[in-house]
Write a protein that holds these residues in place. Structure first.
Motif, PDB file in Angstrom:
ATOM      1  N   VAL A 156       0.808  -1.223   0.000  1.00 25.80           N
ATOM      2  CA  VAL A 156       0.000   0.000   0.000  1.00 25.80           C
ATOM      3  C   VAL A 156       0.838   1.268   0.000  1.00 25.80           C
ATOM      4  N   LEU A 157       2.096   1.190   0.417  1.00 23.75           N
ATOM      5  CA  LEU A 157       2.916   2.401   0.467  1.00 23.75           C
ATOM      6  C   LEU A 157       3.857   2.544  -0.729  1.00 23.75           C
ATOM      7  N   THR A 158       3.749   1.634  -1.695  1.00 29.47           N
ATOM      8  CA  THR A 158       4.675   1.634  -2.830  1.00 29.47           C
ATOM      9  C   THR A 158       4.686   2.967  -3.563  1.00 29.47           C
ATOM     10  N   ASP A 159       3.513   3.469  -3.913  1.00 35.76           N
ATOM     11  CA  ASP A 159       3.448   4.692  -4.711  1.00 35.76           C
ATOM     12  C   ASP A 159       3.916   5.916  -3.936  1.00 35.76           C
ATOM     13  N   ALA A 160       3.542   6.005  -2.675  1.00 36.48           N
ATOM     14  CA  ALA A 160       3.950   7.159  -1.877  1.00 36.48           C
ATOM     15  C   ALA A 160       5.461   7.210  -1.710  1.00 36.48           C
ATOM     16  N   VAL A 161       6.085   6.058  -1.433  1.00 38.14           N
ATOM     17  CA  VAL A 161       7.533   6.028  -1.252  1.00 38.14           C
ATOM     18  C   VAL A 161       8.244   6.277  -2.578  1.00 38.14           C
ATOM     19  N   ALA A 162       7.696   5.744  -3.664  1.00 36.82           N
ATOM     20  CA  ALA A 162       8.295   6.002  -4.977  1.00 36.82           C
ATOM     21  C   ALA A 162       8.250   7.490  -5.315  1.00 36.82           C
ATOM     22  N   ASP A 163       7.124   8.145  -5.008  1.00 37.73           N
ATOM     23  CA  ASP A 163       7.044   9.599  -5.206  1.00 37.73           C
ATOM     24  C   ASP A 163       8.121  10.310  -4.408  1.00 37.73           C
ATOM     25  N   SER A 164       8.288   9.884  -3.153  1.00 29.15           N
ATOM     26  CA  SER A 164       9.272  10.502  -2.271  1.00 29.15           C
ATOM     27  C   SER A 164      10.690  10.322  -2.798  1.00 29.15           C
ATOM     28  N   ALA A 165      10.987   9.160  -3.359  1.00 26.34           N
ATOM     29  CA  ALA A 165      12.324   8.902  -3.889  1.00 26.34           C
ATOM     30  C   ALA A 165      12.649   9.839  -5.044  1.00 26.34           C
ATOM     31  N   VAL A 166      11.681  10.040  -5.918  1.00 28.99           N
ATOM     32  CA  VAL A 166      11.895  10.970  -7.033  1.00 28.99           C
ATOM     33  C   VAL A 166      12.064  12.397  -6.505  1.00 28.99           C
ATOM     34  N   MET A 167      11.259  12.769  -5.513  1.00 29.98           N
ATOM     35  CA  MET A 167      11.389  14.082  -4.893  1.00 29.98           C
ATOM     36  C   MET A 167      12.796  14.291  -4.349  1.00 29.98           C
ATOM     37  N   ALA A 170       8.504   0.764  -9.134  1.00 32.86           N
ATOM     38  CA  ALA A 170       7.619   1.924  -9.256  1.00 32.86           C
ATOM     39  C   ALA A 170       8.426   3.193  -9.531  1.00 32.86           C
ATOM     40  N   VAL A 171       9.588   3.319  -8.890  1.00 31.50           N
ATOM     41  CA  VAL A 171      10.469   4.457  -9.167  1.00 31.50           C
ATOM     42  C   VAL A 171      10.915   4.427 -10.627  1.00 31.50           C
ATOM     43  N   LEU A 172      11.297   3.257 -11.106  1.00 35.76           N
ATOM     44  CA  LEU A 172      11.752   3.132 -12.492  1.00 35.76           C
ATOM     45  C   LEU A 172      10.652   3.555 -13.460  1.00 35.76           C
ATOM     46  N   ARG A 173       9.431   3.148 -13.209  1.00 33.41           N
ATOM     47  CA  ARG A 173       8.328   3.545 -14.097  1.00 33.41           C
ATOM     48  C   ARG A 173       8.195   5.064 -14.141  1.00 33.41           C
ATOM     49  N   ARG A 174       8.283   5.717 -12.997  1.00 37.51           N
ATOM     50  CA  ARG A 174       8.171   7.175 -12.955  1.00 37.51           C
ATOM     51  C   ARG A 174       9.309   7.839 -13.724  1.00 37.51           C
ATOM     52  N   LEU A 189       9.143  -6.081 -17.779  1.00 37.99           N
ATOM     53  CA  LEU A 189       9.295  -4.675 -17.413  1.00 37.99           C
ATOM     54  C   LEU A 189       9.871  -3.865 -18.564  1.00 37.99           C
ATOM     55  N   LEU A 190      10.921  -4.376 -19.174  1.00 39.08           N
ATOM     56  CA  LEU A 190      11.569  -3.680 -20.283  1.00 39.08           C
ATOM     57  C   LEU A 190      10.611  -3.499 -21.449  1.00 39.08           C
ATOM     58  N   ARG A 191       9.865  -4.527 -21.750  1.00 41.82           N
ATOM     59  CA  ARG A 191       8.904  -4.461 -22.849  1.00 41.82           C
ATOM     60  C   ARG A 191       7.836  -3.406 -22.572  1.00 41.82           C
ATOM     61  N   GLY A 192       7.392  -3.320 -21.313  1.00 43.49           N
ATOM     62  CA  GLY A 192       6.346  -2.362 -20.968  1.00 43.49           C
ATOM     63  C   GLY A 192       6.824  -0.922 -20.947  1.00 43.49           C
ATOM     64  N   LEU A 193       8.130  -0.702 -20.789  1.00 42.34           N
ATOM     65  CA  LEU A 193       8.666   0.656 -20.685  1.00 42.34           C
ATOM     66  C   LEU A 193       9.402   1.107 -21.945  1.00 42.34           C
ATOM     67  N   MET A 194       9.426   0.273 -22.958  1.00 42.15           N
ATOM     68  CA  MET A 194       9.987   0.693 -24.236  1.00 42.15           C
ATOM     69  C   MET A 194       8.986   1.604 -24.953  1.00 42.15           C
ATOM     70  N   PRO A 195       9.453   2.540 -25.808  1.00 45.05           N
ATOM     71  CA  PRO A 195      10.829   2.697 -26.293  1.00 45.05           C
ATOM     72  C   PRO A 195      11.701   3.583 -25.403  1.00 45.05           C
TER      73      PRO A 195
END
Length: 355
Positions: free
Chosen positions: A103-114, A172-176, A204-210
């Protein structure tokens, strides 16, 4: 007889899920909103408990488990980490353990980018120009206060991000970074015992290409040398203590940025301070510090001249959003309820590896 559940931490509105049940004797640390639960209170009140609710501040060790007695059936922590729990002992007593990982994945990923942005732009230094009224006297030049850029551009199309630990939050950080900042390459170092995740990485790689050109597992020296931005998202414990040490930091680029949203113990604070002061790396953004919460005016990272300008430290607030904390509390309550009722927890640890 009513089943006793001891609550050591603030659960907000989710507490009513416990107190509204007539078959439960719910004992709550009365000052949970304002203060941490004293250990003496916990040891006194946990006696005869079927369930125990804690946060990462409360150590559930042999002393607490012995005080609880043989009727303890469930321990539920409002955290993704579980270093504060004696898992081998709990497993040996068939006590279910609940935690709140997803449940905290997105919030922590946001924080990491911040933190990556704050550290790369050295916001401690730049905001101090405003707060100290030094901006009027500041001599602007074209390259003054310039910094490494997180996003890719037409004239700088390659950016490599590294991850120490590559679980849910790291992905999640990588996706952002890929979709929002155009990051082109990603590397990671997994746990030593983790099997290769070829299928997962390919998906993961396929979903984030190109945007994303490559994703690969590497050893620690390569992780250090090739990462423009390095995100530490590894669990704590002796196995990961000071993985980021002086030898690792010396291998990093002078323009690289280190972000730690995992566990403070993974990064050697003294080595990091030296790296920042001597310019081995550009900057650091930390949500966790090994010595927390004793990180103040005398601590080497926020206090020492030549270090604090390059190091952003925030007080372990990665998951601190209204929505995330409310859901963490709800899940914590559901976990302990299911545990004391003899049902499988909604989000329980598999204790097989500790048995």
């Amino acid at each position: 007889m009513k089943k006793k559940i001891v609550v050591c931490t603030d659960l907000g509105p989710a507490l009513s899920l416990l107190t509204l049940r007539d078959d439960l004797d719910v004992v709550v640390w009365p000052h949970a909103v304002d203060t941490e639960c004293p250990r003496a209170w916990l040891l006194e009140n946990v006696q005869g408990a079927s369930g125990l609710v804690v946060c990462f501040k409360e150590r559930v060790d042999g002393e607490v488990i012995k005080a609880a007695g043989s009727g303890l059936r469930a321990v539920s922590t409002i955290s993704v980490g579980y270093d504060h729990l004696d898992l081998p002992l709990l497993a040996s007593r068939n006590v279910q353990v609940g935690y709140t990982p997803d449940v905290l994945t997105d919030a922590v990923a946001d924080s990491a980018v911040m933190l990556a942005l704050m550290a790369s732009r050295r916001t401690n230094l730049t905001t101090s120009l405003v707060t100290s009224n030094a901006w009027p006297a500041f001599q602007w030049t074209p390259f003054a206060l310039s910094a490494p850029q997180l996003s890719t551009t037409l004239f700088s199309p390659k950016r490599t991000v590294g991850f120490l630990g590559f679980g849910r939050i790291a992905q999640a950080v990588l996706r952002r970074l890929t979709l929002g900042f155009g990051v082109s390459d990603a590397i990671y170092t997994p746990r030593p015992e983790a099997p290769p995740q070829v299928m997962r990485d390919a998906e993961l790689l396929r979903g984030l290409m190109p945007n994303l050109h490559s994703l690969r597992a590497v050893d620690m020296p390569t992780l250090a040398a090739d990462s423009d931005f390095l995100f530490v998202l590894a669990p704590g414990g002796e196995a990961t203590r000071h993985l980021i040490d002086e030898s690792f930091l010396r291998r990093m680029k002078p323009t690289s940025v280190l972000v730690n949203n995992g566990r403070g113990s993974v990064v050697d604070s003294t080595a990091l301070a030296k790296a920042l002061k001597e310019g081995w790396i550009w900057g650091a953004g930390l949500d966790v510090v090994e010595e927390e919460p004793h990180v103040g005016v005398k601590h080497v990272l926020p206090a020492e001249q030549g270090v604090r300008e390059k190091c952003v430290v925030v007080p372990h607030l990665g998951s601190a959003t209204h929505e995330t904390r409310a859901e963490m509390a709800r899940l914590t309550v559901v976990n302990v309820l299911r545990g004391v009722d003899g049902e499988q927890m909604e989000s329980g640890l598999d204790l097989g590896r500790w048995q």
